[in-house]
Design a protein around this motif. Structure first.
Motif, short mmCIF file in Angstrom:
data_model
loop_
_atom_site.label_atom_id
_atom_site.label_comp_id
_atom_site.label_asym_id
_atom_site.label_seq_id
_atom_site.Cartn_x
_atom_site.Cartn_y
_atom_site.Cartn_z
N SER A 293 0.86 -1.22 -0.22
CA SER A 293 -0.09 -0.11 -0.15
C SER A 293 0.83 1.24 0.07
CB SER A 293 -1.13 -0.06 1.18
OG SER A 293 -2.03 -1.08 1.20
N LEU A 294 1.78 1.36 0.74
CA LEU A 294 2.88 2.31 0.80
C LEU A 294 3.28 2.58 -0.42
CD1 LEU A 294 4.42 4.50 2.51
CD2 LEU A 294 6.11 2.84 2.94
N GLU A 295 3.99 1.58 -1.31
CA GLU A 295 4.33 1.82 -2.59
C GLU A 295 3.41 2.23 -3.88
OE1 GLU A 295 8.05 -1.64 -2.11
OE2 GLU A 295 6.25 -1.92 -3.20
N LEU A 296 2.21 1.92 -3.46
CA LEU A 296 1.18 2.52 -4.37
C LEU A 296 1.09 3.76 -4.08
CD1 LEU A 296 -0.95 1.28 -6.31
CD2 LEU A 296 -2.72 1.29 -4.42
N ILE A 297 1.13 4.15 -2.91
CA ILE A 297 0.67 5.46 -2.64
C ILE A 297 2.36 6.50 -3.05
CG2 ILE A 297 0.11 7.22 -0.96
CD1 ILE A 297 -1.45 5.01 0.19
N CYS A 298 3.25 5.82 -2.60
CA CYS A 298 4.66 6.83 -2.47
C CYS A 298 5.61 6.45 -3.57
CB CYS A 298 5.10 6.80 -0.94
SG CYS A 298 3.98 7.51 0.11
N GLY A 299 5.26 5.18 -4.05
CA GLY A 299 6.43 4.66 -5.00
C GLY A 299 7.31 3.96 -4.32
N LYS A 300 8.09 3.05 -5.00
CA LYS A 300 9.11 1.96 -4.29
C LYS A 300 10.30 2.75 -3.91
CE LYS A 300 10.79 -2.64 -5.21
NZ LYS A 300 10.46 -2.87 -3.86
N ALA B 197 6.48 0.72 17.69
CA ALA B 197 5.24 -0.37 17.62
C ALA B 197 4.12 0.43 17.16
CB ALA B 197 5.10 -0.90 19.13
N GLY B 198 3.25 -0.14 16.42
CA GLY B 198 1.92 0.29 16.05
C GLY B 198 1.91 0.65 14.58
N LEU B 199 2.58 -0.39 13.79
CA LEU B 199 2.72 -0.26 12.30
C LEU B 199 1.36 0.31 11.77
CD1 LEU B 199 4.21 -0.63 9.83
CD2 LEU B 199 3.44 -3.08 9.78
N ASN B 200 1.33 1.51 11.18
CA ASN B 200 0.05 1.95 10.46
C ASN B 200 0.36 2.63 9.40
OD1 ASN B 200 -0.30 4.84 11.14
ND2 ASN B 200 -0.03 4.05 13.25
N LEU B 201 -0.57 2.90 8.19
CA LEU B 201 -0.07 3.70 7.14
C LEU B 201 0.17 5.02 7.19
CD1 LEU B 201 0.51 3.05 4.21
CD2 LEU B 201 -1.92 3.11 3.63
N PRO B 202 -0.80 5.87 7.97
CA PRO B 202 -0.52 7.23 8.02
C PRO B 202 0.96 7.42 8.58
CG PRO B 202 -2.67 6.75 8.65
CD PRO B 202 -2.05 5.16 8.55
N PHE B 203 1.33 6.68 9.63
CA PHE B 203 2.65 6.89 10.18
C PHE B 203 3.58 6.76 9.12
CE2 PHE B 203 6.67 5.11 11.70
CZ PHE B 203 7.24 6.14 12.43
N LEU B 204 3.71 5.54 8.18
CA LEU B 204 4.57 5.27 7.22
C LEU B 204 4.51 6.43 6.11
CD1 LEU B 204 3.83 1.47 6.68
CD2 LEU B 204 5.84 2.59 7.91
N ILE B 205 3.48 6.82 5.75
CA ILE B 205 3.39 7.85 4.64
C ILE B 205 4.45 8.95 5.27
CG2 ILE B 205 2.09 9.56 3.31
CD1 ILE B 205 0.12 7.16 3.35
#
Length: 139
Positions: free
Chosen positions: A20-27, A88-96
């Motif tokens: 999902s991260l790669e889809l939004i931000c690229g590899k 801890a607490g892996l989530n997409l908003p944090f990763l982006i």
């Protein structure tokens, strides 16, 4: 110093959220996933020890799915290692938020704290948020 982000989870959550991260931000070659316990022969301690050895000369940011879970606890053994950060607490908003800025900062700890703080606003109970917005518009 090279930096690397490792997403680590029980099951395939890490690779799924990386997709999902790669889809939004690229590899981003500096980000990888560790899916744990997807086969019965999986050895968590051995896998993490090998991963830490392979990345010993890198600044390493590990984001696990669950605080207090076995994956997080196994990485906790390295908490005193220099240039090692465990979240801890892996989530997409944090990763982006974090992954789009981590290559350009000298202060990883500050960026982690800022990203954690900023991503909290993206966790919403939409029914309640919608009702408040409608009330404010009617006022």
């Amino acid at each position: 110093m090279d930096r690397k982000i490792i997403l680590a989870s029980h099951g395939k959550f890490a690779s799924g959220i990386l997709s999902s991260l790669e889809l939004i931000c690229g590899k981003n070659e500096a980000i990888s996933a560790l899916d744990c316990y997807i086969n019965e022969n999986f050895d968590l301690k051995k896998t993490i020890d090998q991963l830490m050895l392979e990345n010993e000369k890198k600044e390493l940011i590990v984001v696990t799915d669950l605080f207090g879970g076995s994956v997080n606890n196994e990485f906790l053994r390295y908490i005193k290692r220099p240039d090692f950060y465990l979240i801890a607490g892996l989530n997409l908003p944090f990763l982006i938020e974090f992954s789009t800025q981590f290559a350009n900062t000298d202060k990883v700890s500050e960026l982690i704290l800022q990203s954690l703080d900023n991503c909290k606003e993206s966790i919403q109970f939409c029914n309640e948020s919608f009702d408040k917005e409608v009330e404010e518009e009617e006022f």
